[in-house]
Design an enzyme around this catalytic site. Structure first.
Site, PDB file in Angstrom:
ATOM      1  N   HIS A  24      23.921  38.130  15.309  1.00  0.00           N
ATOM      2  CA  HIS A  24      24.092  37.770  16.719  1.00  0.00           C
ATOM      3  C   HIS A  24      22.760  37.366  17.333  1.00  0.00           C
ATOM      4  O   HIS A  24      22.624  36.292  17.951  1.00  0.00           O
ATOM      5  CB  HIS A  24      24.696  38.959  17.468  1.00  0.00           C
ATOM      6  CG  HIS A  24      24.889  38.737  18.934  1.00  0.00           C
ATOM      7  ND1 HIS A  24      26.123  38.466  19.491  1.00  0.00           N
ATOM      8  CD2 HIS A  24      24.009  38.748  19.975  1.00  0.00           C
ATOM      9  CE1 HIS A  24      25.982  38.307  20.799  1.00  0.00           C
ATOM     10  NE2 HIS A  24      24.716  38.486  21.119  1.00  0.00           N
ATOM     11  N   GLU A  25      21.750  38.219  17.172  1.00  0.00           N
ATOM     12  CA  GLU A  25      20.442  37.909  17.762  1.00  0.00           C
ATOM     13  C   GLU A  25      19.817  36.688  17.096  1.00  0.00           C
ATOM     14  O   GLU A  25      19.133  35.898  17.750  1.00  0.00           O
ATOM     15  CB  GLU A  25      19.514  39.122  17.668  1.00  0.00           C
ATOM     16  CG  GLU A  25      20.009  40.357  18.415  1.00  0.00           C
ATOM     17  CD  GLU A  25      20.378  40.083  19.864  1.00  0.00           C
ATOM     18  OE1 GLU A  25      19.776  39.181  20.483  1.00  0.00           O
ATOM     19  OE2 GLU A  25      21.284  40.759  20.381  1.00  0.00           O
TER      20      GLU A  25
ATOM     21  N   HIS B   4      21.052  33.625  18.866  1.00  0.00           N
ATOM     22  CA  HIS B   4      20.250  33.320  20.055  1.00  0.00           C
ATOM     23  C   HIS B   4      18.949  32.648  19.647  1.00  0.00           C
ATOM     24  O   HIS B   4      18.503  31.675  20.271  1.00  0.00           O
ATOM     25  CB  HIS B   4      19.925  34.611  20.809  1.00  0.00           C
ATOM     26  CG  HIS B   4      21.040  35.152  21.640  1.00  0.00           C
ATOM     27  ND1 HIS B   4      21.717  34.390  22.568  1.00  0.00           N
ATOM     28  CD2 HIS B   4      21.585  36.394  21.700  1.00  0.00           C
ATOM     29  CE1 HIS B   4      22.628  35.141  23.165  1.00  0.00           C
ATOM     30  NE2 HIS B   4      22.574  36.358  22.662  1.00  0.00           N
TER      31      HIS B   4
END
Length: 685
Positions: free
Chosen positions: A472-473, A476
């Site tokens: 997820h990170e 980003h």
């Protein structure tokens, strides 16, 4: 002070984390603030033409150093929150807030932007430059630029106090989290806990000069206790401590000065005052103006529609949990501190595997290498280790290159939990991509998580949920690093609507479920064997285990946040706790005890930037699931044509055009929730 004397002022390349100290903060920031005010005075002079080169571009470039320096200070405050760094950050926070408020209210700057938009030159500017001008004009209006002069000092005071309160909220939460310790001296009380969790607790006790096992409220310690500890009293004590962090209770390690209740009330009062001064009915309208969603009514309708679809599945999940607790575990008086424990036992019974069993296969080196392979396969790049000064010895640094060896971007990876590091996981920027006189400045990102450190000579292992968090990170990070933006204001994550920012991060989570990916990113911590297909099939079968409960929990937070900022009166008789109880009555199936103080630790909306924006997680989930469906329709999660289109139309675009246009360019239509409901097992058949 020169950049040689103050490393915080050295913007020649990477941040000088080997040299930067708290005492550098005040002189550097004061110097940059003074330079910024001088620059603004020059650019707002009548003699400065309202052109891109002379004005808008010069302003962006001229203030970049200040943004980068303060970004470093904020980053160190988050990852190394020792007293000296906290003091240095908080000392300058009011000055920085004041500067940004002054900037947002400067009518001369506002007039220059409006003049530039009205000039023939505007039509000849790039799409990125036009978007920046349009965004600036909108943001000036949101920053009080059109307020009467006699109201501007009050508005500025509001902005300063809001920033200080948000910082204090986060600090109180961190202090309350770090202060609690559960010391166990009888190993029999640790029955059910995995060996690596017990060993980490033993080392924590040893480090504190204690005998036995020390558990904390930080995620790597708290989570496994709630999930695996057979001792119900231990779970209840830990749950109570976690649920009452930064609240008014005086038991355990709580302190009155850490109570976030008055801070929440004051934040809500100031946000409401801010909205009314700007001519809006409530703060939610202010928050939504730069987002994809149009109105609070639209957002609440979206959330309640999702809740109506999810709640029957959540009720079924809850009924199964209660029945299993009573019939199989002898827990007739089910309590919230039993939820994670009973869920784990039910998961094992239904699918014949445990998360702890799966965790043994997700060793850190293989997971990180697997993540990089996904990135390389999807976007035709190479990820390579690199060297840089870092803030902690465990931090690693990497570069992303084209196949020809050209630098695309760089990033730091800080994976482990520390007592001085804020909780959760997040991506932030150290530098953004932009065109310069000498070529192209390449972007730099921070990827931060809070995983358990390795114990002994074995690599640390991740739960599958932690693997998802890492991906997820990284999503980003890719949004920031793979941009093709050439102007700071819309490069990478800049200028992207807040409710679309989570699209690339949630998109990457899908790869954590692909057999092709998991084969190559697993190696058993003892044997080195990859994840067996039979265990993967069980994981896949269990993928939507309790997805109804998890969905309504997120919707509970989202509806609470939106109602808090569009209809709640902080000066009225109803309390924040009254409101969240109302929301729970509407959507929740697992109701916590009366003394649970979730809002006091809801840092996303009180200490972060998600006020009236928490819904964006679910909003962006719809977008990301629909984007991933394009790969499913192609029959290949690494389909090169679809991957290139996703890179070109979503990631590379950054904020240079509206997110809905990006989505339509990629999918050829408007978003649909069908893919998300299907992925979550919530399409009724």
């Amino acid at each position: 002070m020169t950049s040689t004397a103050n490393p915080l002022l050295d913007f020649s390349d990477l941040p000088r984390f080997d040299l930067i100290q708290p005492e550098h903060v005040k002189p550097a920031i004061e110097s940059l603030l003074a330079d910024g005010r001088t620059l603004i005075e020059r650019l707002t002079a009548e003699s400065t033409p309202a052109t891109w080169t002379d004005f808008a571009g010069a302003l962006s470039d001229g203030l970049e150093g200040f943004g980068r320096a303060w970004g470093i200070v904020g980053h160190l405050h988050s990852v190394n929150d020792v007293p000296a760094w906290r003091e240095a950050y908080n000392e300058m926070l009011p000055e920085v807030s004041r500067f940004y408020t002054e900037l947002g209210q400067n009518l001369a700057l506002f007039d220059k932007y409006r003049a530039l938009k009205g000039r023939p030159e505007y039509a000849t500017l790039s799409r990125e430059q036009q978007k920046i001008i349009d965004n600036e004009i909108r943001d000036f209006r949101l920053s009080g630029a059109e307020l009467p002069e006699d109201q501007k000092p009050r508005y500025q005071a509001i902005m300063e106090e809001l920033s200080q309160l948000a910082a204090k909220f986060s600090e109180n939460l961190l202090d309350a989290t770090s202060a609690f310790a559960e010391i166990i001296t009888d190993e029999a009380l640790l029955a059910g806990l995995p060996d690596d969790v017990k060993e980490a607790a033993r080392l924590n006790a040893e480090k504190a000069g204690l005998t036995g096992w020390k558990f904390s409220l930080h995620a790597p310690s708290y989570g496994p206790v709630m999930q695996y500890a057979d001792n119900r009293e231990l779970r209840a004590r830990m749950y109570r401590a976690f649920a009452t962090r930064a609240a008014e209770f005086a038991d355990g390690s709580s302190k009155p000065e850490w109570d976030n209740t008055p801070i929440m009330k004051r934040l809500l009062e100031l946000r409401a005052e801010d909205a009314h001064m700007l001519g809006f009915a409530n703060f939610a309208e202010v928050s939504l103006l730069p987002k994809m969603a149009d109105t609070p009514t639209q957002v609440l309708a979206f959330l309640r529609d999702m809740a109506a679809k999810a709640k029957p599945f959540a009720q079924r999940d809850m009924a199964e949990l209660l029945a299993f607790a009573k019939d199989e575990l002898g827990i007739a008086d089910f309590q919230p501190w039993d939820a994670a424990y009973v869920s784990e036992k039910l998961l094992q019974a239904r699918y014949a595997f445990s998360e702890q069993e799966v965790k043994r296969y997700f060793t850190e080196p293989k997971v990180v290498a697997g993540l990089f392979k996904v990135v390389e396969s999807l976007f035709t790049v190479k990820v390579k280790p690199d060297n840089a000064p870092v803030w902690d010895p465990d931090v690693r640094f990497y570069r992303i290159e084209t196949p020809a060896g050209e630098l695309v971007g760089q990033f730091y990876m800080d994976l482990y939990a520390r007592e001085t590091k804020r909780g959760g996981a997040w991506m932030d920027e150290a530098r953004s991509r932009k065109r310069t006189a000498g070529g192209m400045q390449k972007p730099i990102a921070y990827l931060n998580c809070n995983f358990a450190r390795p114990v002994g000579d074995k690599p640390t292992t991740f739960t599958h949920d932690e693997v998802i968090t890492l991906f997820h990170e990284a999503g980003h990070g890719l949004h920031h690093l793979l941009t093709r933006g050439e102007e700071l204001g819309v490069s990478g994550i800049h200028g992207v609507e807040w409710d679309a920012v989570e699209l690339p991060s949630q998109f990457m989570e899908n790869y954590c479920w692909e057999w092709e990916v998991l084969q190559g990113m697993t190696a058993h911590v003892d044997t080195g064997a990859p994840l067996p297909r039979a265990l993967y099939d069980k994981m896949l079968a269990a993928k939507n285990f309790q997805s109804g409960m998890m969905t309504v929990r997120q919707l509970e937070f989202s509806i609470f946040d939106m109602r808090l900022h569009c209809e709640f009166d902080p000066k009225g008789n109803k309390t924040v706790m009254d409101l969240i109880r109302e929301v729970r009555d509407e959507v929740a199936v697992l109701i916590p005890p009366e003394w649970h103080r979730f809002p006091n630790s809801f840092s996303h909306i009180f200490g972060g930037g998600y006020a009236a924006g928490y819904y964006s997680y679910k909003w962006a989930e719809v977008l990301s699931a629909d984007c991933y469906a394009a790969f499913e329709e192609a029959g290949n999660p690494f389909d090169p044509a679809v991957g290139k289109r996703y890179l070109d139309e979503i990631l590379a675009m950054g904020g240079s055009r509206p997110a809905l246009e990006n989505f339509r360019a990629f999918r050829g239509r408007d978003p649909s929730p069908d893919a998300l409901l299907r992925h979550s097992g919530m399409i009724a058949t």
